[in-house]
Design an enzyme around this catalytic site. Structure first.
Site: not given
Ligand code: NAD
Length: 284
Positions: A46, A51, A76
């Site tokens: 995704d 980004y 997107k």
């Molecule tokens: P997420 O909830 O996936 O959290 C990611 C963070 O959690 C990492 O940066 C790291 O700090 C921590 N993490 C990851 N794996 C871990 C583990 N196993 N143990 C401990 N900590 C861990 O947050 P995100 O990146 O905001 O969301 C995921 C994806 O959703 C994004 O990368 C993007 O592709 C999508 N997204 C979309 C929108 C939208 O508006 N459509 C907005 C935000 C995110």
């Protein structure tokens, strides 16, 4: 990976229920992260135009050497606040943005193309959606969907256009579980996709109730949270650039949360978002 279940979208397309998100991964780091993810077994990626890592994402996919047709690729459309999406010019702009994304990704089709934010204060998004329908009909993308839409925006879309979005990607995690919106999606055949499924690695992962469940199953808290997403029928796209965490987040088969676990997880809901409320939010 065979252990990752799929969701069948409303047009019959299968989408892996667990994918890899790359928000905030710089373009020059995206290829290594995506390559690691695909090599670990992720088959859904995704990204988004905003980004600014579509080039690195595409490169990582090619470096991993998995045939394109085995992958599910999402990007997107960025709704620039300065752009007028109305009329023929708006339609042409959507098609140009789409082509630019494909170019950067180095692919000739998408699996899923999403409207990133609804920006309801700027009026109807029907024109954008009609261009999306054209892309779908032309086989340029295998499914079309939206992101950050609420019930009001989805209803507006149903009233003015003909294709029901396959997916709505919204903020969703145990602290903000979106029950009402999920029920609305289910009624209308829309798959729910969770962004920030791990609560961005913040307070959620420090919840004592989740630590208890993780200890009970011999798993990590992140694995418990991702297992929860799978069991409630949501698509989750966790992000990490750390190879061990990328693999950990995929390793969520082989255990089952029971009713007691699910009830304890439900108790952690705070109703607070990490991101903005899309209804009143105007990105520029
Ligand atoms: P997420 O909830 O996936 O959290 C990611 C963070 O959690 C990492 O940066 C790291 O700090 C921590 N993490 C990851 N794996 C871990 C583990 N196993 N143990 C401990 N900590 C861990 O947050 P995100 O990146 O905001 O969301 C995921 C994806 O959703 C994004 O990368 C993007 O592709 C999508 N997204 C979309 C929108 C939208 O508006 N459509 C907005 C935000 C995110």
């Amino acid at each position: 990976m065979s252990t990752i279940p799929s969701i069948t979208l409303n047009n019959g397309l299968a989408m892996p229920q667990l994918g890899f998100g790359v928000w905030q991964v710089p373009d020059e780091e995206a290829s290594a992260a995506v390559r690691t993810a695909v090599e670990a077994g992720y088959r859904s990626i995704d990204t988004a135009t905003i980004y600014e890592n579509e080039v690195g994402t595409g490169l990582g996919i090619r470096q991993a050497g998995v045939p394109r047709e085995e992958l599910f690729l999402t990007t997107k459309l960025w709704n620039s606040g300065k752009r007028d999406w109305s009329g023929q010019a708006g339609r042409d702009a959507v098609l140009r943005e789409f082509d630019a994304s494909l170019d950067k990704l180095g692919t000739d089709y998408l699996d899923l193309y999403l409207i990133h934010w609804p920006r309801p204060m700027h009026g109807s998004f029907a024109n954008i959606w009609q261009a999306f329908e054209e892309l779908l009909a032309g086989g340029r993308t295998r499914a079309i969907g939206v992101s950050n839409f609420g019930q009001a925006e989805l209803t507006q879309l149903f009233e003015t256009t003909s294709v029901v979005p396959a997916v709505n990607q919204v903020e969703l995690h145990p602290h903000f579980p979106q029950q009402e919106l999920r029920a609305f999606h289910a009624q209308h055949g829309i798959a729910t996709e969770a962004w920030s499924p791990l609560g961005q690695g913040k307070e959620l992962l420090g919840e004592p109730a989740l630590a208890k469940i993780a200890a009970k199953h011999g798993r990590t808290v992140a694995q418990v949270v991702l297992r929860w997403h799978l069991q409630i029928g949501v698509i989750a796209i966790p992000k990490s650039v750390t190879p061990s965490r990328i693999r950990e987040n995929l390793d969520v088969a082989g255990f089952e949360l029971d009713a007691e676990d699910l009830a304890a997880i439900a108790e952690t809901a705070t109703g607070r978002r990490l991101g903005p409320d899309p209804t009143g939010f105007d990105w520029n």
